[in-house]
Design a protein around this motif. Structure first.
Motif, mmCIF file in Angstrom:
data_model
loop_
_atom_site.group_PDB
_atom_site.id
_atom_site.type_symbol
_atom_site.label_atom_id
_atom_site.label_comp_id
_atom_site.label_asym_id
_atom_site.label_seq_id
_atom_site.Cartn_x
_atom_site.Cartn_y
_atom_site.Cartn_z
ATOM 1 N N SER A 126 -0.749 3.200 6.482
ATOM 2 C CA SER A 126 -1.658 3.159 5.339
ATOM 3 C C SER A 126 -1.128 2.245 4.238
ATOM 4 O O SER A 126 -1.834 1.982 3.267
ATOM 5 C CB SER A 126 -1.858 4.568 4.778
ATOM 6 N N ASN A 127 0.123 1.805 4.378
ATOM 7 C CA ASN A 127 0.695 0.936 3.342
ATOM 8 C C ASN A 127 0.851 -0.512 3.822
ATOM 9 O O ASN A 127 1.706 -1.245 3.345
ATOM 10 C CB ASN A 127 2.032 1.479 2.839
ATOM 11 N N GLY A 128 0.010 -0.897 4.752
ATOM 12 C CA GLY A 128 -0.111 -2.300 5.123
ATOM 13 C C GLY A 128 1.151 -2.933 5.670
ATOM 14 O O GLY A 128 1.984 -2.281 6.304
ATOM 15 N N VAL A 129 1.297 -4.221 5.371
ATOM 16 C CA VAL A 129 2.418 -4.976 5.917
ATOM 17 C C VAL A 129 3.744 -4.493 5.327
ATOM 18 O O VAL A 129 4.798 -4.672 5.943
ATOM 19 C CB VAL A 129 2.209 -6.490 5.695
ATOM 20 N N ARG A 130 3.704 -3.859 4.172
ATOM 21 C CA ARG A 130 4.946 -3.286 3.628
ATOM 22 C C ARG A 130 5.484 -2.208 4.561
ATOM 23 O O ARG A 130 6.692 -2.104 4.792
ATOM 24 C CB ARG A 130 4.704 -2.685 2.237
ATOM 25 N N GLY A 131 4.580 -1.398 5.088
ATOM 26 C CA GLY A 131 4.995 -0.362 6.023
ATOM 27 C C GLY A 131 5.536 -0.949 7.315
ATOM 28 O O GLY A 131 6.557 -0.501 7.850
ATOM 29 N N ILE A 132 4.864 -1.985 7.789
ATOM 30 C CA ILE A 132 5.326 -2.685 8.994
ATOM 31 C C ILE A 132 6.726 -3.264 8.754
ATOM 32 O O ILE A 132 7.635 -3.115 9.580
ATOM 33 C CB ILE A 132 4.346 -3.827 9.346
ATOM 34 N N ALA A 133 6.879 -3.937 7.615
ATOM 35 C CA ALA A 133 8.155 -4.593 7.318
ATOM 36 C C ALA A 133 9.273 -3.569 7.179
ATOM 37 O O ALA A 133 10.397 -3.788 7.655
ATOM 38 C CB ALA A 133 8.027 -5.417 6.040
ATOM 39 N N ALA A 134 8.980 -2.454 6.549
ATOM 40 C CA ALA A 134 10.006 -1.425 6.375
ATOM 41 C C ALA A 134 10.392 -0.829 7.724
ATOM 42 O O ALA A 134 11.579 -0.622 8.008
ATOM 43 C CB ALA A 134 9.495 -0.340 5.432
ATOM 44 N N TYR A 135 9.421 -0.582 8.565
ATOM 45 C CA TYR A 135 9.714 0.067 9.847
ATOM 46 C C TYR A 135 10.520 -0.850 10.774
ATOM 47 O O TYR A 135 11.452 -0.409 11.444
ATOM 48 C CB TYR A 135 8.408 0.485 10.529
ATOM 49 N N TYR A 136 10.147 -2.116 10.790
ATOM 50 C CA TYR A 136 10.812 -3.047 11.711
ATOM 51 C C TYR A 136 11.938 -3.856 11.051
ATOM 52 O O TYR A 136 12.486 -4.766 11.672
ATOM 53 C CB TYR A 136 9.787 -3.991 12.336
ATOM 54 N N GLY A 137 12.251 -3.542 9.811
ATOM 55 C CA GLY A 137 13.390 -4.186 9.161
ATOM 56 C C GLY A 137 13.190 -5.654 8.859
ATOM 57 O O GLY A 137 14.113 -6.455 9.012
ATOM 58 N N VAL A 138 12.003 -5.987 8.395
ATOM 59 C CA VAL A 138 11.717 -7.379 8.029
ATOM 60 C C VAL A 138 11.765 -7.497 6.512
ATOM 61 O O VAL A 138 11.218 -6.654 5.795
ATOM 62 C CB VAL A 138 10.320 -7.800 8.551
ATOM 63 N N ASP A 139 12.434 -8.546 6.016
ATOM 64 C CA ASP A 139 12.580 -8.774 4.581
ATOM 65 C C ASP A 139 11.462 -9.684 4.108
ATOM 66 O O ASP A 139 11.451 -10.865 4.429
ATOM 67 C CB ASP A 139 13.955 -9.410 4.312
ATOM 68 N N LEU A 140 10.520 -9.134 3.362
ATOM 69 C CA LEU A 140 9.386 -9.945 2.895
ATOM 70 C C LEU A 140 9.746 -10.752 1.654
ATOM 71 O O LEU A 140 10.460 -10.309 0.815
ATOM 72 C CB LEU A 140 8.191 -9.039 2.586
#
Lengths: 187, 283
Positions: free
Chosen positions: A173-187
């Protein structure tokens, strides 16, 4: 061929030992909600055994069309009915990569207040990279979406010296921020 | 001696820039230093050490002859090195990056920063002019060129407050939150070739230029640059942004340009714009 449901997997290289590359394609429809499709982004993340991206350069999307070693490359223009396609050279994938995850997110740019609940259709399919033949296709994942703004559609993963594909369909529900946090990507 | 000999040519009073014509003298060669670039891989490597040992040898190193490993009792070699390799850190241009861990400051000494492809392609980029109301009447805007070649202006408080003008899917929006701001839709970042962020007086009254430009990425990285200039109605060029193969390169300009916005745009090579007057584009 029956579509694959959430959670189902298929042993791609066991079924087709000669398989060397695959194309992962997403097909989407939002009816009259054309703004929704304009802001959708497909990305592919090359992850280690802990489901973390091995580097930010292994987040492949429209502004980073290939991983550094070019094992995963997004097509600038998808072929056929898919909205987006990514080509995976199975033999070129770095050994530390255990899974290749395909995600979809709504870019939170200048327009917001949309969600995947407005999607009419959302499927991911796997094609043989050699001849373009469709190998498997997921069910319509959109039917279960409500307020998600990002979703993991499916993943390729190593299994017994081969590759399997699994349909996931889990939303964020928190978009790409959630994706980035889960997969360890630094936006 | 020919009269065409430049060494003895008469002074030209009609060409003022020639008054300062100078002639290169002999560059003194450092004593005892032998600096050479050997780019020929077939050439044998210099084996005689120079006095200062400053020779740069870029050729492929010759295959090392087989030498038996020295016994532990062997003294270490005292032979000076014959070549100086270029350190890895100085090979090529090193891009300065930014992250959410700490703000990055654009200064005259370090005027540029390069966003990663993720920072240049995910979410939105927000550019704020953090200035107080007491500064006066000013407008934040940008002159831009799209990948299609379209060149125009987007400016807060004007008819062209979105880019491209009247677009139903704008790439840049000029608006006001806490401060005047430009928001760049990074889903469309590939459509944007370059843009120049500026402040311009909104009336004929001089503006007290002070405050800061704050650029914020979707992931929270902040890039800051002070806005400092004498009170004027001039155009303040703050930062230029170039899309270099998917990475936004930001350069702090901090330049006060007398005249109108049209002069400023022309100075930076934005010439394919139809102007109604010096500060208003034809939307």
């Amino acid at each position: 061929m029956n579509p694959m449901r959430r959670g189902e997997n298929v042993a791609l290289t066991r079924e087709i030992p000669s398989l060397t590359s695959v194309v992962l394609g997403t097909s989407l429809s939002a009816g009259s909600e054309t703004k929704l499709l304009e802001n959708l982004v497909m990305a592919t993340i090359l992850c280690d055994a802990n489901s973390k991206a091995i580097s930010d350069e292994h987040f492949v999307f429209f502004n980073q069309l290939s991983s550094p070693e070019e094992s995963v490359a997004q097509r600038d223009q998808a072929l056929g009915p898919d909205l987006e396609q990514v080509v995976v050279d199975l033999h070129a994938v770095p050994p530390e990569v255990e899974r290749i995850v395909v995600v979809l997110y709504l870019n939170e740019g200048v327009t917001q207040h949309r969600s995947f609940g407005q999607l009419k259709q959302c499927t991911i399919r796997v094609l043989n990279g050699a001849d373009g033949a469709e190998l498997v296709r997921s069910e319509n994942l959109a039917e279960a979406f409500v307020a998600e703004t990002a979703v993991t559609l499916g993943e390729l993963y190593r299994h017994q010296n081969g590759w399997k594909f699994k349909v996931i369909g889990d939303g964020y529900s928190n978009g790409v921020r959630g994706i980035a946090a889960y997969y360890g990507v630094d936006l | 001696m020919s009269s065409r000999d430049p060494a003895h040519a008469p002074a030209r009073s009609d060409l003022p820039f020639l008054k300062h014509r100078g002639r290169l003298g002999e560059v003194p060669r450092p004593v005892g230093v032998n600096v050479s670039l050997d780019l020929d891989p077939s050439a044998p490597a210099e084996t005689t050490p120079t006095a200062a040992g400053n020779e740069l040898n870029l050729s492929a190193p010759p295959a090392a002859p087989h030498v038996p490993a020295p016994s532990p009792a062997s003294p270490p070699s005292t032979r000076p090195p014959t070549t100086t390799s270029i350190p890895k850190s100085s090979r090529g241009f090193r891009r300065r990056r930014t992250s959410a861990a700490a703000a990055t400051h654009l200064t005259p000494e370090e005027p540029t920063v390069t966003l990663t492809r993720l920072q240049s392609g995910v979410g939105a980029l927000t550019i704020e002019a953090a200035c107080t109301e007491s500064a006066g009447d000013f407008r934040l805007g940008a002159v831009y060129t799209l990948a299609s070649g379209v060149t125009s202006v987007v400016q807060f408080g004007s008819e062209t407050n979105v880019a491209p003008p009247r677009s139903s899917r704008p790439i840049v929006i000029a608006s006001r939150g806490k401060f005047q701001q430009l928001t760049v839709d990074l889903r469309q970042s590939r459509q944007l070739s370059r843009f120049l962020v500026y402040l311009v007086a909104g009336s004929l009254q001089p503006v007290t230029w002070s405050g800061a430009l704050v650029v914020t990425t979707f992931g929270g990285a902040r890039i800051e640059m002070p806005i400092v200039a004498a009170p004027s109605t001039h155009v303040q060029v703050l930062v230029s942004v170039f899309n270099v193969t998917g990475e936004f390169v930001l350069r702090g300009e901090g330049i006060d340009i007398p005249g109108d916005l049209r002069n400023c745009a022309a100075a930076y090579g934005f010439e394919r714009i139809a102007w109604l007057d010096g500060n208003t584009v034809l939307a």
